[in-house]
Design a protein around this motif. Structure first.
Motif, PDB file in Angstrom:
ATOM      1  N   UNK A  99       0.843  -1.185   0.000  1.00  8.31           N
ATOM      2  CA  UNK A  99       0.000   0.000   0.000  1.00  8.31           C
ATOM      3  C   UNK A  99       0.881   1.238   0.000  1.00  8.31           C
ATOM      4  N   UNK A 100       0.390   2.286  -0.616  1.00  7.82           N
ATOM      5  CA  UNK A 100       1.114   3.547  -0.670  1.00  7.82           C
ATOM      6  C   UNK A 100       0.198   4.665  -0.190  1.00  7.82           C
ATOM      7  N   UNK A 101       0.771   5.622   0.515  1.00  6.41           N
ATOM      8  CA  UNK A 101       0.045   6.803   0.955  1.00  6.41           C
ATOM      9  C   UNK A 101       0.442   7.965   0.059  1.00  6.41           C
ATOM     10  N   UNK A 102      -0.536   8.511  -0.652  1.00  6.49           N
ATOM     11  CA  UNK A 102      -0.302   9.632  -1.539  1.00  6.49           C
ATOM     12  C   UNK A 102      -0.997  10.856  -0.962  1.00  6.49           C
ATOM     13  N   UNK A 103      -0.283  11.957  -0.838  1.00  7.26           N
ATOM     14  CA  UNK A 103      -0.833  13.199  -0.312  1.00  7.26           C
ATOM     15  C   UNK A 103      -0.748  14.266  -1.387  1.00  7.26           C
ATOM     16  N   UNK A 104      -1.873  14.883  -1.687  1.00  8.97           N
ATOM     17  CA  UNK A 104      -1.949  15.969  -2.662  1.00  8.97           C
ATOM     18  C   UNK A 104      -2.090  17.268  -1.884  1.00  8.97           C
ATOM     19  N   UNK A 105      -1.119  18.180  -2.043  1.00  8.57           N
ATOM     20  CA  UNK A 105      -1.111  19.452  -1.323  1.00  8.57           C
ATOM     21  C   UNK A 105      -1.268  20.586  -2.322  1.00  8.57           C
ATOM     22  N   UNK A 106      -2.256  21.422  -2.090  1.00  7.79           N
ATOM     23  CA  UNK A 106      -2.482  22.569  -2.965  1.00  7.79           C
ATOM     24  C   UNK A 106      -3.282  23.603  -2.198  1.00  7.79           C
ATOM     25  N   UNK A 107      -3.130  24.867  -2.556  1.00  7.75           N
ATOM     26  CA  UNK A 107      -3.937  25.900  -1.927  1.00  7.75           C
ATOM     27  C   UNK A 107      -5.298  26.018  -2.598  1.00  7.75           C
ATOM     28  N   UNK A 108      -5.411  25.438  -3.790  1.00  6.35           N
ATOM     29  CA  UNK A 108      -6.662  25.421  -4.533  1.00  6.35           C
ATOM     30  C   UNK A 108      -6.807  24.021  -5.130  1.00  6.35           C
ATOM     31  N   UNK A 109      -7.450  23.112  -4.394  1.00  7.89           N
ATOM     32  CA  UNK A 109      -7.562  21.710  -4.800  1.00  7.89           C
ATOM     33  C   UNK A 109      -8.232  21.607  -6.171  1.00  7.89           C
ATOM     34  N   UNK A 110      -7.589  20.901  -7.094  1.00  8.15           N
ATOM     35  CA  UNK A 110      -8.101  20.701  -8.444  1.00  8.15           C
ATOM     36  C   UNK A 110      -9.057  19.509  -8.433  1.00  8.15           C
ATOM     37  N   UNK A 111     -10.313  19.756  -8.729  1.00  7.65           N
ATOM     38  CA  UNK A 111     -11.347  18.713  -8.661  1.00  7.65           C
ATOM     39  C   UNK A 111     -11.075  17.571  -9.641  1.00  7.65           C
ATOM     40  N   UNK A 112     -10.618  17.882 -10.846  1.00  2.48           N
ATOM     41  CA  UNK A 112     -10.349  16.830 -11.835  1.00  2.48           C
ATOM     42  C   UNK A 112      -9.195  15.939 -11.399  1.00  2.48           C
ATOM     43  N   UNK A 113      -8.147  16.532 -10.860  1.00  3.20           N
ATOM     44  CA  UNK A 113      -7.021  15.738 -10.374  1.00  3.20           C
ATOM     45  C   UNK A 113      -7.459  14.878  -9.195  1.00  3.20           C
ATOM     46  N   UNK A 114      -8.252  15.441  -8.294  1.00  3.35           N
ATOM     47  CA  UNK A 114      -8.750  14.683  -7.149  1.00  3.35           C
ATOM     48  C   UNK A 114      -9.585  13.488  -7.588  1.00  3.35           C
ATOM     49  N   UNK A 115     -10.433  13.701  -8.583  1.00  6.41           N
ATOM     50  CA  UNK A 115     -11.269  12.606  -9.085  1.00  6.41           C
ATOM     51  C   UNK A 115     -10.403  11.514  -9.712  1.00  6.41           C
ATOM     52  N   UNK A 116      -9.399  11.896 -10.479  1.00  8.38           N
ATOM     53  CA  UNK A 116      -8.494  10.930 -11.088  1.00  8.38           C
ATOM     54  C   UNK A 116      -7.775  10.117 -10.011  1.00  8.38           C
ATOM     55  N   UNK A 117      -7.249  10.802  -9.011  1.00 13.88           N
ATOM     56  CA  UNK A 117      -6.535  10.108  -7.936  1.00 13.88           C
ATOM     57  C   UNK A 117      -7.457   9.182  -7.170  1.00 13.88           C
ATOM     58  N   UNK A 118      -8.693   9.597  -6.993  1.00 13.27           N
ATOM     59  CA  UNK A 118      -9.641   8.841  -6.185  1.00 13.27           C
ATOM     60  C   UNK A 118     -10.219   7.633  -6.912  1.00 13.27           C
ATOM     61  N   UNK A 119     -10.357   7.694  -8.224  1.00 10.25           N
ATOM     62  CA  UNK A 119     -11.005   6.588  -8.933  1.00 10.25           C
ATOM     63  C   UNK A 119     -10.063   5.843  -9.868  1.00 10.25           C
ATOM     64  N   UNK A 120      -9.562   6.517 -10.875  1.00 12.32           N
ATOM     65  CA  UNK A 120      -8.788   5.852 -11.928  1.00 12.32           C
ATOM     66  C   UNK A 120      -7.500   5.231 -11.408  1.00 12.32           C
ATOM     67  N   UNK A 121      -6.766   5.947 -10.610  1.00 13.10           N
ATOM     68  CA  UNK A 121      -5.473   5.461 -10.151  1.00 13.10           C
ATOM     69  C   UNK A 121      -5.614   4.348  -9.123  1.00 13.10           C
TER      70      UNK A 121
END
Length: 105
Positions: free
Chosen positions: A3-25
Motif C-alpha cells: 500500500x502507498x500513501x499519496x498526499x496531494x497538497x495545494x492551496x486550490x484543490x483541483x477537482x479533476x485531479x482529485x477525481x483521477x486520484x480517487x477513482x482511476x489510479x
C-alpha cells in the motif's frame, strides 16, 4: 500487496485531479489518497510537522503553492520546497505539479 500513501497538497484543490486520484489510479494499485488544502498564512514549516506529510510515501505539490504574497515564511516555488522535503524526508517521493515548461533534470 503493498500500500502507498499519496498526499496531494495545494492551496486550490483541483477537482479533476482529485477525481483521477480517487477513482482511476486506485484501480491499478492499493493507494491511500488524501488531500491537504494549504493555507499560505500557515507557512511551509507547518507542513513539515503534519502527520499526513510524515506518513506519506508520495507527495504531489503545486509549483506555485508558496508564491502567494500572504505566505509567512517567504516566497519560493514548489520545486524549491521539494528540496526541503527531500532533505527532511529522503524516502518520500515528491512530485511537483506545474504548468511551466519541461525541466531538463
Amino acid at each position: 500487496m503493498e500500500q502507498y500513501n499519496l498526499l496531494y497538497i495545494d492551496d486550490n484543490i483541483d477537482a479533476q485531479l482529485s477525481e483521477y486520484l480517487d477513482t482511476d489510479l486506485r484501480s491499478a494499485i492499493v493507494l491511500n489518497v488524501s488531500e491537504h488544502e494549504f493555507k499560505p498564512a500557515e507557512g511551509y514549516k507547518s507542513l513539515l510537522i503534519k502527520q499526513e506529510v510524515v506518513t506519506a510515501n508520495i507527495i504531489l505539490i503545486d509549483s506555485r503553492l508558496f508564491e502567494n504574497s500572504s505566505a509567512n515564511d517567504g516566497k519560493f516555488s514548489g520545486e524549491e520546497f521539494k528540496v526541503i522535503l527531500r532533505k527532511q524526508f529522503p524516502f518520500i517521493e515528491v512530485i511537483v505539479i506545474t504548468q511551466n515548461g519541461e525541466d531538463e533534470s
